[in-house]
Design an enzyme around this catalytic site. Structure first.
Site, PDB file in Angstrom:
ATOM      1  N   GLY A   1      46.953  26.384  81.424  1.00  0.00           N
ATOM      2  CA  GLY A   1      45.933  27.246  82.026  1.00  0.00           C
ATOM      3  C   GLY A   1      46.515  28.426  82.787  1.00  0.00           C
TER       4      GLY A   1
ATOM      5  N   CYS B   1      53.745  17.440  74.950  1.00  0.00           N
ATOM      6  CA  CYS B   1      52.907  17.474  73.740  1.00  0.00           C
ATOM      7  C   CYS B   1      53.359  16.611  72.572  1.00  0.00           C
ATOM      8  CB  CYS B   1      52.783  18.914  73.249  1.00  0.00           C
ATOM      9  SG  CYS B   1      51.660  19.877  74.249  1.00  0.00           S
TER      10      CYS B   1
ATOM     11  N   LEU C   1      47.521  19.383  66.250  1.00  0.00           N
ATOM     12  CA  LEU C   1      48.281  18.131  66.274  1.00  0.00           C
ATOM     13  C   LEU C   1      49.351  18.138  65.187  1.00  0.00           C
ATOM     14  CD1 LEU C   1      45.513  15.375  66.731  1.00  0.00           C
ATOM     15  CD2 LEU C   1      46.890  16.474  68.475  1.00  0.00           C
TER      16      LEU C   1
HETATM   17  C1  UDX Z   1      55.710  22.428  72.091  1.00  0.00           C
HETATM   18  C2  UDX Z   1      55.355  23.367  70.918  1.00  0.00           C
HETATM   19  O1  UDX Z   1      56.543  24.079  70.517  1.00  0.00           O
HETATM   20  C3  UDX Z   1      54.252  24.334  71.321  1.00  0.00           C
HETATM   21  O2  UDX Z   1      53.865  25.128  70.204  1.00  0.00           O
HETATM   22  C4  UDX Z   1      53.053  23.531  71.830  1.00  0.00           C
HETATM   23  O3  UDX Z   1      52.033  24.405  72.271  1.00  0.00           O
HETATM   24  C5  UDX Z   1      53.469  22.612  72.961  1.00  0.00           C
HETATM   25  O4  UDX Z   1      54.539  21.756  72.532  1.00  0.00           O
HETATM   26  P1  UDX Z   1      57.148  22.659  74.303  1.00  0.00           P
HETATM   27  O5  UDX Z   1      56.935  21.181  74.437  1.00  0.00           O
HETATM   28  O6  UDX Z   1      56.899  23.524  75.481  1.00  0.00           O
HETATM   29  O7  UDX Z   1      56.246  23.240  73.127  1.00  0.00           O
HETATM   30  O8  UDX Z   1      58.676  22.910  73.887  1.00  0.00           O
HETATM   31  P2  UDX Z   1      59.484  23.009  72.525  1.00  0.00           P
HETATM   32  O9  UDX Z   1      60.262  24.255  72.545  1.00  0.00           O
HETATM   33  O10 UDX Z   1      58.649  22.778  71.340  1.00  0.00           O
HETATM   34  O11 UDX Z   1      60.530  21.817  72.687  1.00  0.00           O
HETATM   35  C6  UDX Z   1      60.127  20.459  72.691  1.00  0.00           C
HETATM   36  C7  UDX Z   1      61.330  19.557  72.743  1.00  0.00           C
HETATM   37  O12 UDX Z   1      62.072  19.626  71.530  1.00  0.00           O
HETATM   38  C8  UDX Z   1      62.345  19.886  73.842  1.00  0.00           C
HETATM   39  O13 UDX Z   1      62.787  18.701  74.444  1.00  0.00           O
HETATM   40  C9  UDX Z   1      63.461  20.593  73.122  1.00  0.00           C
HETATM   41  O14 UDX Z   1      64.707  20.465  73.762  1.00  0.00           O
HETATM   42  C10 UDX Z   1      63.435  19.859  71.797  1.00  0.00           C
HETATM   43  N1  UDX Z   1      64.011  20.649  70.685  1.00  0.00           N
HETATM   44  C11 UDX Z   1      63.413  21.804  70.292  1.00  0.00           C
HETATM   45  C12 UDX Z   1      65.137  20.174  70.021  1.00  0.00           C
HETATM   46  O15 UDX Z   1      65.682  19.112  70.363  1.00  0.00           O
HETATM   47  N2  UDX Z   1      65.627  20.899  68.958  1.00  0.00           N
HETATM   48  C13 UDX Z   1      65.049  22.058  68.536  1.00  0.00           C
HETATM   49  O16 UDX Z   1      65.555  22.653  67.561  1.00  0.00           O
HETATM   50  C14 UDX Z   1      63.913  22.534  69.226  1.00  0.00           C
HETATM   51  P1  ADP Z   2      48.901  21.162  80.879  1.00  0.00           P
HETATM   52  O1  ADP Z   2      50.375  21.074  80.561  1.00  0.00           O
HETATM   53  O2  ADP Z   2      48.044  20.696  79.731  1.00  0.00           O
HETATM   54  O3  ADP Z   2      48.491  22.486  81.421  1.00  0.00           O
HETATM   55  P2  ADP Z   2      48.889  20.065  83.576  1.00  0.00           P
HETATM   56  O4  ADP Z   2      48.914  18.635  84.019  1.00  0.00           O
HETATM   57  O5  ADP Z   2      50.029  20.964  83.912  1.00  0.00           O
HETATM   58  O6  ADP Z   2      48.617  20.031  82.003  1.00  0.00           O
HETATM   59  O7  ADP Z   2      47.567  20.765  84.167  1.00  0.00           O
HETATM   60  C1  ADP Z   2      46.287  20.263  84.099  1.00  0.00           C
HETATM   61  C2  ADP Z   2      45.564  20.578  85.421  1.00  0.00           C
HETATM   62  O8  ADP Z   2      44.176  20.242  85.270  1.00  0.00           O
HETATM   63  C3  ADP Z   2      46.064  19.798  86.642  1.00  0.00           C
HETATM   64  O9  ADP Z   2      46.519  20.707  87.633  1.00  0.00           O
HETATM   65  C4  ADP Z   2      44.821  19.008  87.117  1.00  0.00           C
HETATM   66  O10 ADP Z   2      44.729  18.915  88.520  1.00  0.00           O
HETATM   67  C5  ADP Z   2      43.697  19.858  86.551  1.00  0.00           C
HETATM   68  N1  ADP Z   2      42.414  19.144  86.408  1.00  0.00           N
HETATM   69  C6  ADP Z   2      42.178  17.949  85.834  1.00  0.00           C
HETATM   70  N2  ADP Z   2      40.864  17.635  85.878  1.00  0.00           N
HETATM   71  C7  ADP Z   2      40.223  18.666  86.495  1.00  0.00           C
HETATM   72  C8  ADP Z   2      38.854  18.968  86.844  1.00  0.00           C
HETATM   73  N3  ADP Z   2      37.859  18.130  86.543  1.00  0.00           N
HETATM   74  N4  ADP Z   2      38.592  20.131  87.481  1.00  0.00           N
HETATM   75  C9  ADP Z   2      39.589  21.004  87.783  1.00  0.00           C
HETATM   76  N5  ADP Z   2      40.888  20.776  87.474  1.00  0.00           N
HETATM   77  C10 ADP Z   2      41.221  19.643  86.845  1.00  0.00           C
END
Ligand code: UDX
Ligand code: ADP
Length: 473
Positions: free
Chosen positions: A19, A283, A228
């Site tokens: 966000g 994720c 996903l």
């Molecule tokens: C991921 C997706 O890339 C992104 O598109 C989605 O919105 C959220 O999830 P993120 O988790 O922020 O993003 O990081 P990412 O760069 O994908 O890395 C994930 C993990 O994979 C890390 O632990 C990273 O170190 C590892 N990684 C990544 C590897 O081990 N090797 C690689 O070549 C790339």
């Molecule tokens: P992401 O990586 O998906 O952004 P985070 O855990 O960093 O996940 O952020 C999600 C945020 O949503 C947290 O800061 C949490 O407090 C907030 N949140 C959860 N439920 C509500 C709600 N009902 N109203 C407002 N904020 C919320």
């Protein structure tokens, strides 16, 4: 041309890793749109509002500059949920959706209680026609749940609708550490939905800085599933390479050379092929387990098992690395000082969610090691939260208990240590002063580089034993 609503006021529920940066970039690109980012966590909102930009709740390169430019101009961080929803034409849902820890689907399905709570708040406070946009990664068909809550909660006393909602799926593809660039220059923007008017209204926001042909529209379920699957594919590549790394170590091949050879095939592509200590982040694991849950739900056991293997290889990779460290250090790390370089799940973030460092450190602690952890961005409190999970380890599996502390410098971590273990690929670990570090370490000293980023030749020249992931040295 399809009609659209000119959005003037946005509310984003959830001021987290998704966000916060997403709204900051929309605010930067659309100065005429007023954006309120709301969160129930007051501390988090205070941190977003702190005068010192180093105190922002998340570290993301370039984020501070965008915040400086837009905050209190057209971007506001607040706990006033009601007011912010009331005045919004469009509400983004960016709340957390962790894996359920108990009940039906525990360990696999996403816990949607925060999504549901937010949908109920939107239903209660929204006025007129509100476009609701799913931003958090959600299991397929969550949009139906949201729609149902919205529709059923907005019937007035006479059973007629006094407000109108359109639900869109607009999954986020930003990766932490490169979030600002990913948002400013996305490969694609996905919008799922049936309401053409709502889709066009959202398209019109992204269209201010993203080429129209990169904005792909589709049905809601395809959009939710695509997100996903995109993450599952990326994670699958990493698990494949981590499995190949083990094969390289046994056969005398070298993972960097194999990576180069297969990455040169344009059908495969050279990105996301880096072997490492296992993927982390909020994720990948969650999304794959969601696919596993969904597949089992629809009776597709083989499909579920196929994807589950990606997570199993990831867990195996972490344990494999821990075992190698113990074996190389004469079969015991009890009482030995080991310096851990890097605790975040990847470089350029302070996020430790699902970081492989947690499992590897816990394994070494179980073996009685004294860990000294250095990470340029992760706080002591965060490491403490992550490592205090001993109660989860069955008592009969605890061999002996180690201890950990946090170092302020790499030298402090290295002093008197038996090994330096690189777990995160921070740039600063690429050119370490091996002459100095070697003089500080206890002999025989070791370097375990799980990311293949250090200048290991220099380390070796300075008398350090080397173990590199994916090669047989
Ligand atoms: C991921 C997706 O890339 C992104 O598109 C989605 O919105 C959220 O999830 P993120 O988790 O922020 O993003 O990081 P990412 O760069 O994908 O890395 C994930 C993990 O994979 C890390 O632990 C990273 O170190 C590892 N990684 C990544 C590897 O081990 N090797 C690689 O070549 C790339
Ligand atoms: P992401 O990586 O998906 O952004 P985070 O855990 O960093 O996940 O952020 C999600 C945020 O949503 C947290 O800061 C949490 O407090 C907030 N949140 C959860 N439920 C509500 C709600 N009902 N109203 C407002 N904020 C919320």
């Amino acid at each position: 041309m399809t009609e659209f609503k000119k959005i003037k006021n946005i509310c984003c529920i959830g001021a987290g890793y998704v966000g916060g940066p997403t709204m900051a970039v929309i605010a930067k690109k659309c100065p005429d749109i007023l954006i309120n980012v709301v969160d129930i966590n007051e501390n988090r909102i205070n941190a977003w509002n702190s005068a010192d930009l180093a105190e922002l709740p998340i570290f993301e390169p370039g984020l501070d500059e965008v915040i400086k430019k837009c905050r209190n101009r057209n971007l506001f961080f607040t706990t006033e949920v009601k007011k912010s929803i009331e005045s919004a034409d469009m509400v983004f849902l960016s709340v957390n959706t962790p894996i359920k820890s108990k009940g039906i689907g525990a360990g696999f399905a996403s816990d949607l209680k925060w999504v549901e709570a937010s949908a109920r708040q939107i239903a209660k406070f929204a006025k007129g026609h509100t476009i609701v946009v799913e931003k958090s990664t959600l299991p397929v068909r969550t949009a139906s749940t949201i729609k149902e809550i919205l529709i059923n909660s907005c019937l007035d006393k006479d059973n007629t609708f006094d407000k109108k909602f359109s639900v869109l799926s607009n999954p986020e593809f930003l990766a932490e550490g490169t979030a600002i660039d990913d948002l400013e220059n996305p490969d694609r923007v996905l919008i799922g939905g049936i309401d053409k008017f709502a889709i066009e209204s959202l398209k019109n926001i992204y269209g201010r800085w993203v080429d129209r042909e990169k904005i792909i529209t589709m049905n809601l379920w395809s959009s939710e599933l695509s997100k996903l699957i995109a993450n599952a594919f990326l994670a699958q590549r990493i698990s494949s390479m981590n499995a190949v790394a083990a094969l390289c170590e046994s056969t005398g091949a070298n993972i960097n050379e194999v990576e180069k050879a297969i990455g040169a095939d344009s059908r495969i592509g050279n990105k996301f092929l880096k072997a490492g200590p296992g993927f982390g982040g909020s994720c990948f694991k969650k999304d794959i387990l969601n696919i596993v849950y969904l597949s089992n739900f629809y009776g597709l056991k083989e499909v579920a098992d196929y994807w589950n293997q990606v997570v199993l290889i990831n867990n195996w990779t972490r344990h494999r690395i821990s075992k190698i460290i113990v074996n190389k250090l004469f079969g015991t790390v009890s009482g030995k000082k080991l310096s851990i370089l890097g605790f975040s799940f990847k470089a350029n973030t302070n996020d430790t969610r699902e970081s492989s460092a947690i499992q590897i450190c816990n394994n070494l602690l179980e073996e009685g090691a004294e860990l000294v952890i250095y990470d340029p961005k992760v706080s002591y409190r965060k490491i403490e939260e992550d490592l205090i999970q001993k109660e989860k380890i069955p008592i009969n599996q605890i061999v002996s208990e180690g201890s950990w502390s946090k170092a302020n410098t790499i030298e402090e971590a290295a002093e008197n240590s038996d090994a330096i273990i690189v777990l995160t690929e921070w740039d600063m670990f690429k050119n370490l002063d091996w002459e100095k570090l070697s003089s500080l370490m206890r002999k025989p000293s070791w370097l375990f580089d799980t990311r293949n980023i250090t200048d290991h030749k220099k380390a070796s020249e300075n008398g350090i034993n080397i173990w590199l992931l994916g090669s047989s040295n």
